[in-house]
Design a protein around this motif. Structure first.
Motif, PDB file in Angstrom:
ATOM      1  N   ASN A   1      -3.204   0.372  12.214  1.00 30.05           N
ATOM      2  CA  ASN A   1      -4.314   0.508  12.245  1.00 30.05           C
ATOM      3  C   ASN A   1      -5.466   1.704  11.655  1.00 30.05           C
ATOM      4  OD1 ASN A   1      -4.476  -1.919  13.664  1.00 30.05           O
ATOM      5  ND2 ASN A   1      -4.364  -1.422  15.951  1.00 30.05           N
ATOM      6  N   ASN A   2      -4.737   2.504  11.432  1.00 25.54           N
ATOM      7  CA  ASN A   2      -6.026   3.860  10.889  1.00 25.54           C
ATOM      8  C   ASN A   2      -5.264   4.452   9.487  1.00 25.54           C
ATOM      9  OD1 ASN A   2      -7.315   4.340  13.377  1.00 25.54           O
ATOM     10  ND2 ASN A   2      -5.742   4.334  14.131  1.00 25.54           N
ATOM     11  N   LEU A   3      -4.879   2.910   8.928  1.00 30.28           N
ATOM     12  CA  LEU A   3      -4.517   3.206   7.201  1.00 30.28           C
ATOM     13  C   LEU A   3      -5.780   3.906   6.352  1.00 30.28           C
ATOM     14  CD1 LEU A   3      -2.204   0.846   6.254  1.00 30.28           C
ATOM     15  CD2 LEU A   3      -1.733   2.778   7.323  1.00 30.28           C
ATOM     16  N   ASP A   4      -7.019   3.977   6.594  1.00 28.60           N
ATOM     17  CA  ASP A   4      -7.834   4.340   6.395  1.00 28.60           C
ATOM     18  C   ASP A   4      -8.663   6.460   6.721  1.00 28.60           C
ATOM     19  OD1 ASP A   4      -8.582   4.175   9.178  1.00 28.60           O
ATOM     20  OD2 ASP A   4     -10.430   4.729   9.018  1.00 28.60           O
ATOM     21  N   SER A   5      -7.266   6.283   7.653  1.00 27.60           N
ATOM     22  CA  SER A   5      -7.494   8.215   7.131  1.00 27.60           C
ATOM     23  C   SER A   5      -6.574   8.902   7.468  1.00 27.60           C
ATOM     24  CB  SER A   5      -7.220   8.177   9.388  1.00 27.60           C
ATOM     25  OG  SER A   5      -5.537   8.115   9.478  1.00 27.60           O
TER      26      SER A   5
ATOM     27  N   LYS B   1       1.044  -0.679   0.091  1.00 29.67           N
ATOM     28  CA  LYS B   1       0.179  -0.442  -0.007  1.00 29.67           C
ATOM     29  C   LYS B   1       0.962   0.230   0.449  1.00 29.67           C
ATOM     30  CE  LYS B   1      -3.815  -2.254   2.553  1.00 29.67           C
ATOM     31  NZ  LYS B   1      -4.555  -2.068   3.883  1.00 29.67           N
TER      32      LYS B   1
ATOM     33  N   LYS C   1     -12.155  12.892   9.199  1.00 25.64           N
ATOM     34  CA  LYS C   1     -13.527  12.533   8.888  1.00 25.64           C
ATOM     35  C   LYS C   1     -13.880  12.461   9.929  1.00 25.64           C
ATOM     36  CE  LYS C   1     -13.695  12.557   3.661  1.00 25.64           C
ATOM     37  NZ  LYS C   1     -13.900  12.331   2.504  1.00 25.64           N
ATOM     38  N   GLN C   2     -13.616  11.188  10.836  1.00 29.82           N
ATOM     39  CA  GLN C   2     -14.522  10.725  11.809  1.00 29.82           C
ATOM     40  C   GLN C   2     -13.914  11.190  12.528  1.00 29.82           C
ATOM     41  OE1 GLN C   2     -12.489   9.196   9.939  1.00 29.82           O
ATOM     42  NE2 GLN C   2     -12.893   6.997   8.479  1.00 29.82           N
TER      43      GLN C   2
ATOM     44  N   GLU D   1      -6.533   8.729   3.924  1.00 34.13           N
ATOM     45  CA  GLU D   1      -7.689   8.829   3.018  1.00 34.13           C
ATOM     46  C   GLU D   1      -7.127  10.292   1.477  1.00 34.13           C
ATOM     47  OE1 GLU D   1     -12.270   9.533   0.784  1.00 34.13           O
ATOM     48  OE2 GLU D   1     -11.659   9.485   3.233  1.00 34.13           O
TER      49      GLU D   1
ATOM     50  N   GLU E   1      -5.614   7.773  -4.933  1.00 36.24           N
ATOM     51  CA  GLU E   1      -7.257   8.055  -5.084  1.00 36.24           C
ATOM     52  C   GLU E   1      -7.451   9.458  -4.433  1.00 36.24           C
ATOM     53  OE1 GLU E   1      -9.043   6.486  -6.787  1.00 36.24           O
ATOM     54  OE2 GLU E   1      -8.033   3.952  -6.195  1.00 36.24           O
ATOM     55  N   SER E   2      -6.346  10.248  -4.419  1.00 33.45           N
ATOM     56  CA  SER E   2      -6.551  11.602  -4.234  1.00 33.45           C
ATOM     57  C   SER E   2      -6.401  12.511  -4.539  1.00 33.45           C
ATOM     58  CB  SER E   2      -5.373  12.219  -2.830  1.00 33.45           C
ATOM     59  OG  SER E   2      -3.551  11.517  -2.782  1.00 33.45           O
TER      60      SER E   2
ATOM     61  N   SER F   1      -3.824   9.099  -0.169  1.00 33.45           N
ATOM     62  CA  SER F   1      -3.645   7.678  -1.253  1.00 33.45           C
ATOM     63  C   SER F   1      -4.118   8.081  -2.341  1.00 33.45           C
ATOM     64  CB  SER F   1      -5.314   6.938  -0.916  1.00 33.45           C
ATOM     65  OG  SER F   1      -6.530   7.959  -1.401  1.00 33.45           O
TER      66      SER F   1
END
Length: 202
Positions: free
Chosen positions: A175-179, A28, A40-41, A181, A186-187, A184
């Motif tokens: 554990n927080n790779l989603d943060s 990744k 966002k969260q 974004e 796709e950015s 990434s």
């Protein structure tokens, strides 16, 4: 005339070429990771880096590798490779990054950084690593990679394990790779890099 004869082998081009190598081995990838992170969260922490992390790789084996990248710069009408020490200080900063800052007291949650390994990547016209350079880099845990204008890379000095790594900080990032974004593939940040890279290697 080939595009890479007209477009300089700069940092965006190197990031693009290196990303392709990382993705090919199943990793990744995140680019230009910085502290201006929009989460966002609803979380009680933020990441802070100070310096941009040019490329962050997370391997299939859950190793976190940081790459500080220096490309060709125009000097007296022609493009020159970076000096030996260019980016070395920034790469050293990676060992302690990213800080996980608590929103409650604005203090770091962990002592030490998340990276397993850190590399400094320099653009050069050829693969050449002198004894003088080797002696310098043997003093630090940072690895050294040379990239050439044809898009090839060679690791001339392997990185050592981060001596101040925090296992807690590493697990937090994994554990927080989603943060991440915003950084990434796709950015918008990556799309601009991709545009330059594809034009260069066309």
């Amino acid at each position: 005339m080939r595009q890479f004869d007209k477009i300089p082998f700069n940092e965006k081009v190197i990031i693009y070429a290196l990303y392709k190598k990382c993705v090919k081995r199943g990793s990744k990838v995140f680019v230009r990771f910085s502290h201006n992170l929009t989460v966002k969260q609803n979380r009680n922490w933020d990441y802070w880096t100070g310096t941009d992390i040019d490329l962050l790789e997370v391997t299939k084996e859950r190793m976190i590798i940081g790459y500080e990248i220096k490309g060709m710069k125009k000097y007296k009408g022609k493009y020159e490779p970076p000096g030996l020490y260019k980016g070395l200080g920034q790469a050293m900063e990676y060992f302690n990054l990213p800080f996980v800052i608590s929103k409650e007291d604005s203090k770091p949650k962990f002592n030490g950084g998340a990276f397993d390994f850190v590399y400094l990547v320099h653009a050069r016209n050829e693969i050449r690593f002198s004894e003088y350079e080797k002696r310098i880099f043997d003093l630090v845990p940072i690895g050294f990679i040379i990239g050439t204008p044809d898009g090839k890379f060679e690791t001339v000095k392997n990185a050592f394990l981060n001596p101040i790594q925090s296992k807690e900080a590493k697990e937090h990032l994994l554990n927080n790779l989603d943060s991440l974004e915003k950084f990434s593939l796709e950015s918008k940040i990556f799309k601009k890099i991709q545009e330059v890279g594809e034009k260069y290697f066309k």
